[in-house]
Write an enzyme that holds these catalytic residues in place. Structure first.
Site, PDB file in Angstrom:
ATOM      1  N   LYS A 247       0.750  -1.274  -0.018  1.00  0.00           N
ATOM      2  CA  LYS A 247       0.086  -0.128   0.203  1.00  0.00           C
ATOM      3  C   LYS A 247       1.023   1.388  -0.044  1.00  0.00           C
ATOM      4  O   LYS A 247       0.965   2.226  -0.826  1.00  0.00           O
ATOM      5  CB  LYS A 247      -0.771  -0.115   1.361  1.00  0.00           C
ATOM      6  N   ASN A 248       1.964   1.349   0.839  1.00  0.00           N
ATOM      7  CA  ASN A 248       2.414   2.442   1.153  1.00  0.00           C
ATOM      8  C   ASN A 248       3.683   2.623  -0.153  1.00  0.00           C
ATOM      9  O   ASN A 248       4.175   3.839  -0.418  1.00  0.00           O
ATOM     10  CB  ASN A 248       3.462   2.596   2.565  1.00  0.00           C
TER      11      ASN A 248
ATOM     12  N   CYS B 294      -4.954  12.568  13.391  1.00  0.00           N
ATOM     13  CA  CYS B 294      -5.449  11.485  13.032  1.00  0.00           C
ATOM     14  C   CYS B 294      -5.149  10.665  14.352  1.00  0.00           C
ATOM     15  O   CYS B 294      -4.633  11.008  15.344  1.00  0.00           O
ATOM     16  CB  CYS B 294      -4.707  10.569  12.042  1.00  0.00           C
TER      17      CYS B 294
ATOM     18  N   ARG C 225       0.552  14.553  13.552  1.00  0.00           N
ATOM     19  CA  ARG C 225       1.097  14.312  11.982  1.00  0.00           C
ATOM     20  C   ARG C 225       1.027  15.433  11.236  1.00  0.00           C
ATOM     21  O   ARG C 225       0.011  15.786  10.149  1.00  0.00           O
ATOM     22  CB  ARG C 225       0.103  13.043  11.297  1.00  0.00           C
TER      23      ARG C 225
ATOM     24  N   ASP D 277       5.026   0.766  12.097  1.00  0.00           N
ATOM     25  CA  ASP D 277       3.880  -0.101  11.617  1.00  0.00           C
ATOM     26  C   ASP D 277       3.966  -1.366  12.096  1.00  0.00           C
ATOM     27  O   ASP D 277       2.663  -2.225  11.682  1.00  0.00           O
ATOM     28  CB  ASP D 277       3.796   0.064   9.974  1.00  0.00           C
TER      29      ASP D 277
ATOM     30  N   ARG E 283      -8.376  -0.804   5.497  1.00  0.00           N
ATOM     31  CA  ARG E 283      -7.859   0.311   4.727  1.00  0.00           C
ATOM     32  C   ARG E 283      -6.370  -0.216   4.260  1.00  0.00           C
ATOM     33  O   ARG E 283      -6.008   0.042   3.248  1.00  0.00           O
ATOM     34  CB  ARG E 283      -7.477   1.491   5.487  1.00  0.00           C
TER      35      ARG E 283
HETATM   36  C1  UD1 Z   1       4.347   7.002   6.430  1.00  0.00           C
HETATM   37  C2  UD1 Z   1       3.561   5.934   6.236  1.00  0.00           C
HETATM   38  C3  UD1 Z   1       3.304   5.221   7.536  1.00  0.00           C
HETATM   39  C4  UD1 Z   1       4.174   4.939   8.533  1.00  0.00           C
HETATM   40  C5  UD1 Z   1       5.079   6.066   8.632  1.00  0.00           C
HETATM   41  C6  UD1 Z   1       6.288   6.072   9.548  1.00  0.00           C
HETATM   42  C7  UD1 Z   1       2.627   6.103   4.162  1.00  0.00           C
HETATM   43  C8  UD1 Z   1       1.505   6.307   3.129  1.00  0.00           C
HETATM   44  N1  UD1 Z   1       2.655   5.812   5.380  1.00  0.00           N
HETATM   45  O1  UD1 Z   1       3.253   7.900   6.781  1.00  0.00           O
HETATM   46  O2  UD1 Z   1       2.381   3.927   7.305  1.00  0.00           O
HETATM   47  O3  UD1 Z   1       3.752   4.888   9.819  1.00  0.00           O
HETATM   48  O4  UD1 Z   1       5.552   6.847   7.248  1.00  0.00           O
HETATM   49  O5  UD1 Z   1       7.098   4.915   9.093  1.00  0.00           O
HETATM   50  O6  UD1 Z   1       3.614   5.819   3.394  1.00  0.00           O
HETATM   51  N2  UD1 Z   1       6.069  14.808  10.810  1.00  0.00           N
HETATM   52  C9  UD1 Z   1       6.295  16.384  10.965  1.00  0.00           C
HETATM   53  N3  UD1 Z   1       6.027  16.968   9.837  1.00  0.00           N
HETATM   54  C10 UD1 Z   1       6.154  16.678   8.676  1.00  0.00           C
HETATM   55  C11 UD1 Z   1       5.985  15.463   8.314  1.00  0.00           C
HETATM   56  C12 UD1 Z   1       6.061  14.402   9.363  1.00  0.00           C
HETATM   57  O7  UD1 Z   1       6.693  16.723  12.112  1.00  0.00           O
HETATM   58  O8  UD1 Z   1       5.821  17.586   7.730  1.00  0.00           O
HETATM   59  C13 UD1 Z   1       6.322  13.872  11.770  1.00  0.00           C
HETATM   60  C14 UD1 Z   1       4.968  13.051  12.214  1.00  0.00           C
HETATM   61  O9  UD1 Z   1       4.221  13.627  12.906  1.00  0.00           O
HETATM   62  C15 UD1 Z   1       5.639  11.865  12.726  1.00  0.00           C
HETATM   63  C16 UD1 Z   1       7.151  11.832  12.215  1.00  0.00           C
HETATM   64  O10 UD1 Z   1       7.206  13.074  11.483  1.00  0.00           O
HETATM   65  O11 UD1 Z   1       5.905  12.002  14.276  1.00  0.00           O
HETATM   66  C17 UD1 Z   1       7.158  10.460  10.957  1.00  0.00           C
HETATM   67  O12 UD1 Z   1       6.061  10.812  10.141  1.00  0.00           O
HETATM   68  P1  UD1 Z   1       6.082  10.568   8.524  1.00  0.00           P
HETATM   69  O13 UD1 Z   1       7.409   9.777   8.125  1.00  0.00           O
HETATM   70  O14 UD1 Z   1       5.822  11.713   7.845  1.00  0.00           O
HETATM   71  O15 UD1 Z   1       4.924   9.537   8.164  1.00  0.00           O
HETATM   72  P2  UD1 Z   1       3.908   9.456   7.071  1.00  0.00           P
HETATM   73  O16 UD1 Z   1       4.648   9.777   6.015  1.00  0.00           O
HETATM   74  O17 UD1 Z   1       2.727  10.345   7.355  1.00  0.00           O
END
Ligand code: UD1
Length: 418
Positions: free
Chosen positions: A22-23, A117, A122, A305, A397
């Site tokens: 999925k990711n 969420c 996030r 995850d 999902r």
């Molecule tokens: C992706 C994965 C999700 C997985 C996560 C961490 C997808 C679609 N989803 O989510 O399944 O759990 O990586 O491996 O690939 N953060 C910030 N600012 C930002 C972006 C992120 O502070 O602009 C923080 C988030 O709040 C969190 C951390 O960074 O604490 C990691 O998040 P991130 O790597 O961005 O996760 P996703 O990309 O949303």
């Protein structure tokens, strides 16, 4: 709403095939927005999140359909309006992945700001910072992110945190920018590497994927893509834990083993036998399960995850296990539900202390997010009696027909309409 009814106590035995990731599929679907034409994507799993993303692409003006031979065909020749509305974005945060490609192709984009969420706030500030450094005008108004840039310009972008979708979004945007972009402290996840490979197939100039410095040389245009999505390492890990917890013996086919070192190492420390053999990865669960400590990190660390599933396993271990969640601030919602099944767990901030027990007892429980749901299903497989997991739309999902796969492995599990 459907629920899963599980009668615990069956060992998982047999062979199972891992579905597409999925990711990895989601950012690759987003990449199709960068080039007008017809794209063919193989091994895209049939999941709610993929349906949602398809609906999002369709709402932009693209067409998305499944061919008889298992491909998803995206035609992105038309983009009517580069706007991703609240209704779709609120159901799936990964919708933010259309932002970079839309600005790069259309010069503007309007994407609903994803809310918080269940697993934490996030934010998307790092996605936006990247686009601003590339010269975009970024405004947040009325709950929407409005981005404008005639043509993005290459930039040096240091990420405060190696965000996965943030790295992907910036990489997507940078492919059509003028000049070179350097992303420092980039995410190392295999899904990021796969996206880079797909983009390169479309004609993008990318180097350094899989390291913390990714260089993207912008080009004038990209070509339509034909690509096969990698297998899902989280689904594979979930199945491994299922085999391990139930003292099962399962051959996992199409397993992305090379990306699973952290999970495999922890399972082996807990006593699970895992080896590569012809046709797949053999996982044999042994009792007693030894307790192990787990700390989640960005890749190649232990994936957040997989934290909930591993916690379910530790509930059945012989000792104390300290589980530290460093990636998301609020990812222990499964604890309250596991406790309803008799688990002994104490949470203090980012730490959970799990005291293993000989048995869990079946109970009605509620899924709260995607991976939390998987942990409850796993616990149900070993618990005494009946476990009913409700709100499994979370599970749907991200897992393709999980209950059918488990059933074929011998689990007593059925989907029931509530
Ligand atoms: C992706 C994965 C999700 C997985 C996560 C961490 C997808 C679609 N989803 O989510 O399944 O759990 O990586 O491996 O690939 N953060 C910030 N600012 C930002 C972006 C992120 O502070 O602009 C923080 C988030 O709040 C969190 C951390 O960074 O604490 C990691 O998040 P991130 O790597 O961005 O996760 P996703 O990309 O949303």
């Amino acid at each position: 709403m459907d629920k899963l009814v599980i009668e615990g106590g069956r060992r998982l035995i047999g062979e199972v095939e891992v579905s597409g990731s999925k990711n990895s599929a989601l950012p690759i679907m987003a990449a199709t927005l960068l080039a007008a034409g017809t794209h063919r994507l193989g091994n895209v799993p049939e999941l709610k999140d993929i349906e949602t993303f398809s609906a999002l692409l369709t709402s932009l003006g693209c067409t998305v359909e499944r061919s008889g031979d298992g491909f998803v065909i995206v035609n992105s020749t038309r983009i009517d309006e580069p706007v991703a509305g609240y209704e779709l974005v609120k159901t799936m945060r990964a919708s933010i992945l259309v932002l970079g490609p839309l600005v790069a192709r259309c010069g503007r984009a309007r994407v609903s700001l994803p809310g918080g969420c269940a697993i934490g706030a996030r934010p998307v500030n790092l996605h936006l910072k990247g686009l601003e450094l590339m010269g975009a005008d970024v405004r947040i108004e009325h709950g929407y992110i409005d981005v404008r840039a005639k043509r993005l310009k290459g930039a040096h972008i240091y990420l405060d945190y190696p965000t996965v979708t943030g790295t992907e979004n910036i990489m997507l945007a940078a492919t059509l920018a003028e000049g070179e972009t350097l992303i420092e402290n980039a995410a190392l996840e295999p899904e990021v590497v796969e996206l880079a490979r797909a983009l390169k197939k479309m004609g993008a100039g990318i180097e350094g994927e899989g390291t913390d410095k990714i260089k993207i040389k912008g080009v004038e245009g990209l070509n339509p893509l034909e690509y096969t999505v990698m297998p899902d390492r989280i689904e594979a890990g979930t199945l491994m834990v299922g085999a391990a917890m139930t003292r099962g013996n399962v051959l996992i086919k199409n397993c992305p083993y090379e990306y699973m070192d952290a999970v495999v190492t922890k399972l082996k420390e807990a006593g699970t036998e895992i080896k590569s053999e012809d046709g797949g990865i053999r996982v044999v669960g042994t009792y007693p399960i030894r307790s192990v400590d787990i700390k989640t990190y960005p890749y190649p660390g232990f994936p957040t995850d997989m934290q909930a599933q591993m916690m379910a396993m530790m509930c059945m271990s012989t000792g104390l296990s300290v589980i530290t969640e460093t990636v998301f601030e609020n990812r222990f919602m499964h604890v309250a539900e596991l406790k309803r099944m008799g688990a002994d767990i104490m949470v203090d901030g980012r730490y959970a202390i799990v005291k293993g027990k000989e048995r869990l007892s079946g109970a009605p429980v509620m899924a709260t997010d995607l991976r939390a749901s998987a942990s409850l299903v796993l616990a149900g497989l070993v618990a005494d009696g009946i476990t009913e997991v409700s709100r499994i739309y979370h599970l749907d999902r991200g897992y393709e027909r999980l209950e059918e796969k488990l059933k074929r492995l011998g689990a007593e599990i059925k989907r029931v309409k509530e």
